[in-house]
Design a protein around this motif. Structure first.
Motif, PDB file in Angstrom:
ATOM      1  N   GLU A  94      69.041  29.038  68.032  1.00 33.53           N
ATOM      2  CA  GLU A  94      68.035  29.808  67.318  1.00 33.53           C
ATOM      3  C   GLU A  94      66.859  28.894  66.986  1.00 33.53           C
ATOM      4  O   GLU A  94      67.041  27.708  66.746  1.00 33.53           O
ATOM      5  N   PRO A  95      65.661  29.438  66.956  1.00 31.36           N
ATOM      6  CA  PRO A  95      64.516  28.590  66.617  1.00 31.36           C
ATOM      7  C   PRO A  95      64.613  28.119  65.164  1.00 31.36           C
ATOM      8  O   PRO A  95      65.057  28.844  64.285  1.00 31.36           O
ATOM      9  N   VAL A  96      64.185  26.917  64.964  1.00 30.77           N
ATOM     10  CA  VAL A  96      64.217  26.350  63.626  1.00 30.77           C
ATOM     11  C   VAL A  96      62.926  26.737  62.920  1.00 30.77           C
ATOM     12  O   VAL A  96      61.833  26.608  63.469  1.00 30.77           O
ATOM     13  N   ALA A  97      63.052  27.199  61.688  1.00 33.95           N
ATOM     14  CA  ALA A  97      61.905  27.751  60.972  1.00 33.95           C
ATOM     15  C   ALA A  97      60.867  26.688  60.619  1.00 33.95           C
ATOM     16  O   ALA A  97      59.693  26.992  60.504  1.00 33.95           O
ATOM     17  N   TYR A  98      61.257  25.472  60.427  1.00 35.11           N
ATOM     18  CA  TYR A  98      60.314  24.463  59.955  1.00 35.11           C
ATOM     19  C   TYR A  98      59.524  23.793  61.069  1.00 35.11           C
ATOM     20  O   TYR A  98      58.703  22.941  60.808  1.00 35.11           O
ATOM     21  N   ARG A  99      59.698  24.175  62.281  1.00 34.07           N
ATOM     22  CA  ARG A  99      59.002  23.512  63.384  1.00 34.07           C
ATOM     23  C   ARG A  99      57.546  23.936  63.507  1.00 34.07           C
ATOM     24  O   ARG A  99      56.740  23.216  64.025  1.00 34.07           O
ATOM     25  N   ARG A 100      57.212  25.122  63.041  1.00 30.26           N
ATOM     26  CA  ARG A 100      55.851  25.613  63.209  1.00 30.26           C
ATOM     27  C   ARG A 100      55.353  26.153  61.879  1.00 30.26           C
ATOM     28  O   ARG A 100      56.016  26.965  61.239  1.00 30.26           O
ATOM     29  N   TYR A 101      54.182  25.718  61.509  1.00 29.17           N
ATOM     30  CA  TYR A 101      53.576  26.195  60.264  1.00 29.17           C
ATOM     31  C   TYR A 101      52.644  27.348  60.585  1.00 29.17           C
ATOM     32  O   TYR A 101      51.803  27.247  61.487  1.00 29.17           O
ATOM     33  N   VAL A 102      52.798  28.442  59.869  1.00 29.18           N
ATOM     34  CA  VAL A 102      51.952  29.607  60.060  1.00 29.18           C
ATOM     35  C   VAL A 102      51.014  29.694  58.865  1.00 29.18           C
ATOM     36  O   VAL A 102      51.452  29.756  57.711  1.00 29.18           O
ATOM     37  N   MET A 103      49.712  29.671  59.162  1.00 32.69           N
ATOM     38  CA  MET A 103      48.723  29.749  58.095  1.00 32.69           C
ATOM     39  C   MET A 103      48.786  31.131  57.441  1.00 32.69           C
ATOM     40  O   MET A 103      48.956  32.137  58.124  1.00 32.69           O
TER      41      MET A 103
END
Length: 133
Positions: A94-103
């Protein structure tokens, strides 16, 4: 045992072996020279500190050389990596939530009037700066 480190007999590795050994021998001789200087100055503590320093540098160089050899031997012993199997495992994760920051799309409401006024002031300065360029 010899099979594990046979890779270290390649020409690139032989150059590294020669360089590390030459550096270690040079540092040992520099330490001996500092010891003679220390003795000629009736056991000057500063020069004796340099003796210890040079010998520690030589020890560190040899220790790191042995560690690099050990790590490379472990990598060689691990065998070839199956890239298809690694990709299949990565696809199932599953994708890890902390890998990409969404503005955030909307600005958070200000907590107080003073902060809102200051933010408006900063926004005005930014607008003036972009208009001047």
């Amino acid at each position: 045992m010899f099979r594990r480190i046979r890779f270290a007999l390649r020409p690139g590795w032989l150059v590294v072996h020669v360089l590390v050994l030459a550096a270690a021998i040079t540092m040992i001789f520099l330490g001996r020279w500092q010891l003679h200087v220390s003795e000629s100055k009736h056991f000057d503590i500063q020069n004796f500190g340099y003796v210890i320093q040079w010998w520690l540098f030589a020890t560190f160089a040899v220790a790191m050389w042995l560690r690099v050899l050990r790590d490379a031997a472990r990598r060689q012993g691990a065998g070839p990596v199956d890239l298809a199997a690694e990709r299949a495992l990565a696809a199932n994760d599953e994708p890890v939530a902390y890998r990409r920051y969404v503005m955030p799309t909307t600005a958070a409401p200000p907590d107080d009037d003073y902060r809102a006024a200051y933010n408006d002031y900063l926004a005005g300065l930014a607008r003036n700066d972009t208009e001047r360029r």
